[in-house]
Scaffold this motif. Structure first.
Motif, mmCIF file in Angstrom:
data_model
loop_
_atom_site.group_PDB
_atom_site.id
_atom_site.type_symbol
_atom_site.label_atom_id
_atom_site.label_comp_id
_atom_site.label_asym_id
_atom_site.label_seq_id
_atom_site.Cartn_x
_atom_site.Cartn_y
_atom_site.Cartn_z
ATOM 1 N N UNK A 130 0.817 -1.008 -0.002
ATOM 2 C CA UNK A 130 0.096 0.049 0.132
ATOM 3 C C UNK A 130 0.820 1.109 0.125
ATOM 4 N N UNK A 131 2.171 1.075 -0.730
ATOM 5 C CA UNK A 131 3.047 2.147 -0.528
ATOM 6 C C UNK A 131 2.668 3.464 -1.377
ATOM 7 N N UNK A 132 1.975 3.114 -2.343
ATOM 8 C CA UNK A 132 1.372 4.043 -3.300
ATOM 9 C C UNK A 132 0.620 5.195 -2.620
ATOM 10 N N UNK A 133 -0.284 4.732 -1.314
ATOM 11 C CA UNK A 133 -0.984 5.829 -0.636
ATOM 12 C C UNK A 133 -0.050 6.843 -0.118
ATOM 13 N N UNK A 134 1.315 6.668 -0.107
ATOM 14 C CA UNK A 134 1.989 7.634 0.202
ATOM 15 C C UNK A 134 2.811 8.648 -0.399
ATOM 16 N N UNK A 135 2.155 8.544 -1.958
ATOM 17 C CA UNK A 135 2.926 9.249 -3.030
ATOM 18 C C UNK A 135 2.273 10.375 -3.360
ATOM 19 N N UNK B 197 -0.190 9.414 3.393
ATOM 20 C CA UNK B 197 -0.428 7.823 3.626
ATOM 21 C C UNK B 197 -1.507 7.505 4.385
ATOM 22 N N UNK B 198 -2.466 8.392 5.060
ATOM 23 C CA UNK B 198 -3.715 8.026 5.661
ATOM 24 C C UNK B 198 -4.798 8.435 4.950
ATOM 25 N N UNK B 199 -5.552 7.411 4.529
ATOM 26 C CA UNK B 199 -6.613 7.354 3.497
ATOM 27 C C UNK B 199 -8.160 7.034 4.398
ATOM 28 N N UNK B 200 -8.876 8.028 3.897
ATOM 29 C CA UNK B 200 -10.415 7.771 4.558
ATOM 30 C C UNK B 200 -11.177 7.879 3.350
ATOM 31 N N UNK B 201 -11.911 6.657 3.253
ATOM 32 C CA UNK B 201 -12.914 6.243 2.230
ATOM 33 C C UNK B 201 -14.171 6.079 2.824
ATOM 34 N N UNK B 202 -14.942 7.412 2.445
ATOM 35 C CA UNK B 202 -16.359 7.499 3.134
ATOM 36 C C UNK B 202 -17.457 7.236 2.072
ATOM 37 N N UNK B 203 -18.357 6.428 2.613
ATOM 38 C CA UNK B 203 -19.807 5.898 1.817
ATOM 39 C C UNK B 203 -20.752 6.920 2.139
ATOM 40 N N UNK B 204 -20.784 7.985 1.466
ATOM 41 C CA UNK B 204 -21.761 9.008 1.849
ATOM 42 C C UNK B 204 -23.270 8.615 1.522
ATOM 43 N N UNK B 205 -23.330 7.904 0.445
ATOM 44 C CA UNK B 205 -24.743 7.471 0.038
ATOM 45 C C UNK B 205 -24.572 6.072 -0.481
ATOM 46 N N UNK B 206 -25.377 5.191 -0.185
ATOM 47 C CA UNK B 206 -25.379 3.893 -0.425
ATOM 48 C C UNK B 206 -26.782 3.480 -0.927
ATOM 49 N N UNK B 207 -26.926 2.630 -2.005
ATOM 50 C CA UNK B 207 -28.189 2.171 -2.476
ATOM 51 C C UNK B 207 -27.853 0.707 -3.281
ATOM 52 N N UNK C 123 -4.447 3.357 7.334
ATOM 53 C CA UNK C 123 -3.134 4.000 7.854
ATOM 54 C C UNK C 123 -2.091 3.283 7.038
ATOM 55 N N UNK C 124 -1.576 3.842 5.974
ATOM 56 C CA UNK C 124 -0.412 3.168 5.229
ATOM 57 C C UNK C 124 0.800 3.863 5.528
ATOM 58 N N UNK C 125 0.917 4.806 6.299
ATOM 59 C CA UNK C 125 2.118 5.675 6.577
ATOM 60 C C UNK C 125 3.249 4.643 7.248
ATOM 61 N N UNK C 126 3.008 3.664 7.747
ATOM 62 C CA UNK C 126 3.823 2.761 8.216
ATOM 63 C C UNK C 126 3.342 1.171 8.351
#
Length: 650
Positions: A373-378, A409-419, A432-435
């Motif tokens: 998941x190191x790509x999240x730090x780019x 490197x810290x990602x938050x994926x929020x599902x704001x609306x789901x159907x 948290x992919x920082x380490x």
């Protein structure tokens, strides 16, 4: 008449003689000196011609200069802005005789052209800066960016056609830290005037790829004087085509216009940039992006863009900051998004071969391959994505909106609306992919969900029917699927109505237990200890419960299944790392016929059952060992002993 004719002939002869003798009468060094002096007077920079110079007059006036160099600005990274092996100038005689001096053709051999912006933001192509002419090199190097350039009154250049063969053009920006180079030039430049369009056509090589180039600048004088000007550019190549129609504003600090980029293969394009996409044949092929582009202060923006990738169609706006740390902001509508072509194939673990007697069920084996998941730090990102539908493997969603925030490197994926699956919901995933080990936390609340298709598509579990709610707050850490499973912790709760549990008919098993108490042991031969049977089902009007997970093991103590004639309570564990379940259910027949709406909680006769075994081979049986706490236990065991003696001759 003869005298006039003789005079005309004499004049012609004299003219021819002067033309022939002109190169002898006017030293070439004098012409070169005049050229270099005039260039330095006009631009404030020195033009050096260190090679041999040649002058010829037939069939036109030709001047050939060898080893030509033009100085760079004092604050530049190199001493010369331009160097070339040879410069050949062609001047038609009729232009001299008419009094309108024109340069018909320039031929430049192997030029080395440096276009750069220094640390103060000053470009080296500002050639007519009076401030630069009056300052010493030391003062100019420390001077901040100078004001607008003004061409001398009446100054103009008419070059006709300029042919460039070989050489390089280098662009360097000390502020942005960028350096790009075009090589193997084969260009034709037409400049009838600084106040008429400049046209450049030909071929260049960029990063080992050959491009066809066409560039048009509406008014070169405006570009030189840092005024707003318009230009168009076309690049053609087997990998990518680029079209731009726009302008340069605010003294060259802003580019804006309509951009179109297209190509036949994203995989080939990324491979050119040393990024290999291990993708399926039907993924990452044709692409196209169009939109209104702006580039300013290292920020690239696309407004109202439209993008196509294979069968996908995307609309929205985006902004990319190319500063010290790459960041992306976007608001995108993905339409109907099918991710299956872009997802890797599931890992299939091969089990040791067994003698072919029967096809055994395949155990579940968690993959221990390390996930990168190191790509999240780019880069950093703030993205909102909408879709009218989404398909990922077997999971199918309806209209949804999610947002992605990525910060160091810290990602938050929020599902704001789901159907999806006839229900709605919200939730988020934090990574948290920082380490390493990576940390993941999920928090979801889904309501009105149709359980069977959701669980089947998501995890291949098809044993629960009905609609209801599903909520969880789960966390884990690790670097592989196996580690994530073994470190799973948190809570999960569910509530379903009007459904069923496939695999066993517990009400029927209780009924047979009652018959055994009356001496009817026919249920034993019919399979009272039957294994899992997908054709059997225990219906319910309500199913509720919760799990608490620690180290991947889920513990439940509050399962309740209610139906018109039975009540089922349960407790047990689901061991995800070992893919093993050990669960005890207690089934009781309701004393009253009022059904699940009755306030009478008594359940009369009770029979416990056990669900136990690995996920791929779960068995369901009556739990006689646990029935010791029930009054029926002794009676059933005694009758079973007697029955076994009769059946097996004991």
């Amino acid at each position: 008449m003869k005298a006039i004719l003789k005079g005309v002939v004499g004049l012609i002869v004299l003219t021819i003689a002067l033309i022939i003798l002109a190169p002898m009468l006017i030293p070439t060094e004098t012409i070169v000196s005049q050229i270099t002096s005039q260039v330095e007077k006009t631009t404030g920079r020195k033009l050096t011609i260190s090679g041999d110079s040649e002058l010829s007059i037939l069939p036109e006036l030709n001047i050939t200069l060898n080893q030509v160099a033009f100085d760079n600005m004092p604050s530049g990274s190199a001493s010369h802005m331009l160097k070339m092996d040879q410069l050949a100038v062609h001047v038609p005689w009729f232009s001299l005789l008419s009094g309108e001096f024109q340069l018909e053709r320039f031929v430049i051999q192997n030029p080395q052209i440096l276009l750069e912006v220094d640390a103060q933001g000053r470009p080296n192509w500002q050639l007519f800066d009076p401030v630069a002419q009056s300052q010493t090199p030391e003062a100019t190097a420390t001077e901040a960016q100078s004001g607008p350039v003004t061409l001398p009154s009446g100054f103009d250049i008419a070059l006709g056609e300029v042919a460039i063969y070989g050489g390089t053009i280098t662009y360097a920006d000390a502020q942005a830290g960028t350096n790009e180079q075009l090589t193997d030039l084969a260009l034709s430049v037409v400049l009838p005037s600084l106040y008429q369009p400049l046209m450049i056509e030909g071929q260049v090589t960029f990063q080992k790829q050959r491009f066809d180039l066409a560039l048009n600048v509406d008014t070169p004088a405006k570009a030189i004087q840092s005024e707003d000007f318009k230009f168009t550019k076309q690049l053609r190549n087997d990998l990518v085509n680029v079209d731009f129609n726009g302008g340069v504003l605010k003294q060259g600090s802003v580019f804006e216009g309509e951009l179109a980029v297209s190509g036949s293969s994203v995989k080939s394009l990324t491979k050119w940039q040393n990024v290999v996409l291990d993708a399926k044949d039907n993924a990452f092929n044709q692409f196209e992006v169009t939109g209104a582009m702006t580039f300013s202060n290292n920020v690239f923006s696309l407004d109202s863009f439209s993008a196509k990738l294979d069968e996908l169609a995307i609309k929205g706006n985006a902004q990319v900051n190319l500063g010290e740390r790459l960041s992306v902001e976007a608001n995108v509508d993905l339409g109907m998004l099918n991710l299956n072509p872009y997802l890797p194939e599931p890992v299939i673990t091969t089990q040791p071969s067994k003698p072919e007697q029967e096809a055994p069920a395949t155990p579940i084996v968690w993959d221990d391959t390390e996930i990168d998941l190191s790509a999240l730090n780019m880069l950093d990102a703030d993205i909102v994505v909408r879709s009218t539908g989404l398909q990922a493997r077997k999971i199918t969603l309806g209209k949804n909106q999610l947002s992605v925030k990525l910060d160091k490197g810290q990602a938050v994926l929020s599902l704001d609306s789901f159907n999806a699956y006839n229900g709605t919901g919200k939730g988020k995933v934090e990574v948290n992919a920082a380490a390493t080990p990576y940390q993941i936390h999920t928090d979801f609340a889904l309501n009105g969900i149709n359980a069977e298709p959701l669980l089947t598509d998501a995890i291949g579990f098809d044993k629960v029917l009905g609609k209801g709610s599903l909520n969880w707050q789960l966390s884990t850490l690790g670097v592989s699927q196996k580690q994530f499973i073994s470190q799973l912790a948190g809570k999960l709760a569910f509530e379903f109505k009007d459904g069923g549990v496939k695999g066993a008919n517990l009400a029927e098993m209780v009924r047979k237990g009652q018959e055994m108490l009356k001496g009817n042991f026919s249920g034993l031969s019919e399979g009272i200890n039957a294994d899992f049977d997908p054709q059997q089902k225990t219906d319910f009007s309500a199913l509720t419960g919760s799990f608490t997970f620690a180290k991947g093991i889920g513990t439940n103590r509050d399962l309740l299944l209610a139906s018109p004639l039975i009540r089922i309570t349960g407790s047990g564990v689901v061991d995800l790392p070992k893919t093993f379940v050990d669960y005890r259910l207690v089934t009781g027949i309701v004393d009253t016929i009022e059904g699940q709406s009755s306030r009478d909680k008594s359940t009369g006769f009770k029979i416990p059952a056990r669900i136990k075994g690995p996920f791929h081979q779960v068995e369901t049986s009556l739990d006689f060992s646990s029935a010791a706490k029930d009054k029926a236990k002794d009676t059933i065991k005694d009758k079973l002993k007697d029955k076994f003696k009769g059946l097996f001759g004991g």
